[in-house]
Write an enzyme that holds these catalytic residues in place. Sequence first.
Site, PDB file in Angstrom:
ATOM      1  N   GLY A 385       1.664 -49.609  -8.663  1.00 10.92           N
ATOM      2  CA  GLY A 385       0.590 -50.582  -8.526  1.00 10.92           C
ATOM      3  C   GLY A 385      -0.046 -50.501  -7.158  1.00 10.92           C
ATOM      4  N   GLY A 387      -2.390 -52.917  -4.233  1.00 11.59           N
ATOM      5  CA  GLY A 387      -2.799 -54.255  -3.841  1.00 11.59           C
ATOM      6  C   GLY A 387      -3.605 -54.233  -2.566  1.00 11.59           C
ATOM      7  N   GLY A 390      -1.414 -52.373   0.247  1.00  4.43           N
ATOM      8  CA  GLY A 390      -1.031 -50.978   0.127  1.00  4.43           C
ATOM      9  C   GLY A 390      -0.691 -50.598  -1.294  1.00  4.43           C
ATOM     10  N   THR A 391      -0.016 -49.450  -1.438  1.00  3.40           N
ATOM     11  CA  THR A 391       0.324 -48.884  -2.741  1.00  3.40           C
ATOM     12  C   THR A 391       1.837 -48.823  -2.893  1.00  3.40           C
ATOM     13  OG1 THR A 391      -1.683 -47.540  -2.638  1.00  3.40           O
ATOM     14  CG2 THR A 391      -0.029 -46.895  -4.253  1.00  3.40           C
ATOM     15  N   VAL A 392       2.323 -49.124  -4.101  1.00  2.00           N
ATOM     16  CA  VAL A 392       3.756 -49.099  -4.381  1.00  2.00           C
ATOM     17  C   VAL A 392       4.063 -47.914  -5.294  1.00  2.00           C
ATOM     18  CG1 VAL A 392       5.730 -50.370  -5.313  1.00  2.00           C
ATOM     19  CG2 VAL A 392       3.895 -51.606  -4.153  1.00  2.00           C
ATOM     20  N   ASP A 501       0.984 -66.772  -1.882  1.00  4.09           N
ATOM     21  CA  ASP A 501       0.260 -65.978  -2.884  1.00  4.09           C
ATOM     22  C   ASP A 501       1.027 -65.955  -4.207  1.00  4.09           C
ATOM     23  OD1 ASP A 501      -1.842 -64.503  -3.850  1.00  4.09           O
ATOM     24  OD2 ASP A 501      -1.146 -62.584  -3.072  1.00  4.09           O
TER      25      ASP A 501
END
Length: 710
Positions: A385, A387, A390-392, A501
Amino acid sequence: MILQSAFHYYSHIIILMIISIYPLLLACAKDPTIAKPGCVSTCGNVDIAYPFGMNDSNCYAHQFFEIECKNHKPYLASFNLEVTQIYVNISTVEIKNPIYYSCQSKNAFINLKGSPYVYSQEYDKFMAIGCNKLGFLRSNGSTVGGCVSICDDDEAVGNVEFGNDGCHGRYCCETSLPMHVWEYNATIRDIGDGSESNMCSYAMIVSDAWLQSYGLGIQKLSNVENMIDVPAVLEWEIRYDMGINNSILSSSSHARCDASSLASPTNTTSGFRCRCLDGYDGNPYIQGGCNAVASGKENGSKWAIVGVSSSLGSVILLLGGWLLYKLIKKRIIKKRKEKFFKKNGGLLLKQKLSSGEENVDKVVLFTLKELENATDNFNLNRVLGKGGQGTVYKGMLVDGKIVAVKKFKVQGNTAEFINEFVVLNQINHRNVVKLLGCCLEDEVPLLVYEFIPNGNLYEHLHEQNEDLPMTWDMRLRIASEIAGALFYLHSIASQPIYHRDIKSTNILLDEKYRAKVADFGTSRIVSAEATHLTTVVQGTFGYLDPEYFQTSQFTDKSDVYSFGVVLVELLTGQKAISSIRSDEVRGLASFFVVCMEENQVFDIVDKRVLKEGEKEHIIAVANLAYRCLELNGRKRPNMKEVTLELEEIRRLDYWKGGSAQENFEEIELDRNEDSQLWDGYSYSNVSETLHTTTSSSRELSEIMPILTIK
């Protein structure tokens, strides 16, 4: 010293090799004729081929083909457009085309009408970049194209990491051009009322070849906020009204010129375009410009001479250069890792690890090599994913353990990383995603978490899988687990933590479909005495506390509001924001409150919930969600009250289902696994109610009064 000596040694070898093979290379090279005799054929590193030319009017076919060389850069003199390449054999010229910015008053407008140029339908695309935007291309006095770009969050898209396969409507969109586009005039509008938002969006005509070359263009567009232009392709023709006729045909051998209607919207012949015949290459617009393409045999003979004469030197040169490269690269990588390690706080973290401070000694320091191997060099196929931070990526360590690796954005600073690292080190709860370690050797820091295999709550609620439906029992349990985690963060952790969040995409589900609260990049640790946190408003539209939005003061009750929205999602199965609903109730929270106040809540409750849940329990959860969504934060319950109430509803729900003792023991076991969570809080009233009440003697309404909405 060793590196310096090696450099000097191999520099001498390179010089000797160049001197020895230069005559052969010079003999093999053949400079093709591209310009008229006596005319300058280059500006900077761009070849200027006839009918284009510079300085003297005899060097170019018409004023529209005049090139001005300014600061070693060629420009089309008639339009002051910088030229980056001229392709005479396909009659195109590549230019630097300006980008339209919605947040600047300066418009990107180019009018080529009356000239032999049009934007290429074959080689160009129209592209728009923005969040929930409509991009329009106006040309020839009307709208000739457009596309829609959507996304979940109204965020600045200048830092979005695009994939290599183009734009498909998420954060950016693209469409092909119609024929005969000689005017470039782009505009962008918001989806909805047509007004412009404060976020900057972008539109452009751009070369498709630039975009598709290994994804180079798409990757560069990730930094679009710092760009002013992109490559675009103009097609051109020799128009008959220029006074240049078929004299070109007779002066150019091995060439063919065909009639063209490029600049005519009525498809009537307006000029001609020339090309070299098959087997020939070069400039078809000048005499002798088309030359036969050398056969493989001829090329082989020429390069065989070069190869034989320089084979020994080449081997030595390549071997020495490779060894020198490896030595220098190894040293640079080592220095680079040391620099990033210090920059990202590695020395301080090592000190804490060696001192044995609480929680910190459980965190592992991974090397960059370990994580590159685990994620296949951060392969796009491993992306779980993306966001705002950053990127996971999904990865597998050498011991076979599956992990999730979060790579923060290059453009950002390390503030989010440090914040998330510090926050997660304060947390030890089974319903919060666990931090396993970090890596500080790269330009951007990396965090390593436990891998949560079953995606997020949003996917299961709104993209339901019939093989595993979201039952009422599962929804109630997940709500209770999320509430327990927030209760822990607010009241049990060593210092209070505001998540900031909470939303269904940040609730992950493990192998047993237990909830795991994730994404602590915007979370904050506050002192026990603090009543609120004053910050720049940050959050996700649809989940954002209206009181926080107005005052910029975030409290624990702001997390309660966001949880209330998630609870309504669980209850109704509807999204937090929906374009299907009217503008007044587009947000799920507002829609739910209206339905509660008009006693129509059962009209929006999910059908599965209505089928499986007891009416009293559904009303109890709806009342709880309604209280969480109070506009006045002081009137909302705290997470302790929410957690206790949900646990009580769960217990009563099990009891009502006919297997009270068994299910009661299951819930009791779940609670005991996190016994530290409940220290100091009594469950005697709940237990007493359950153990002294039977289904035949008392109804649920007597056990737990249901709130009535006035």
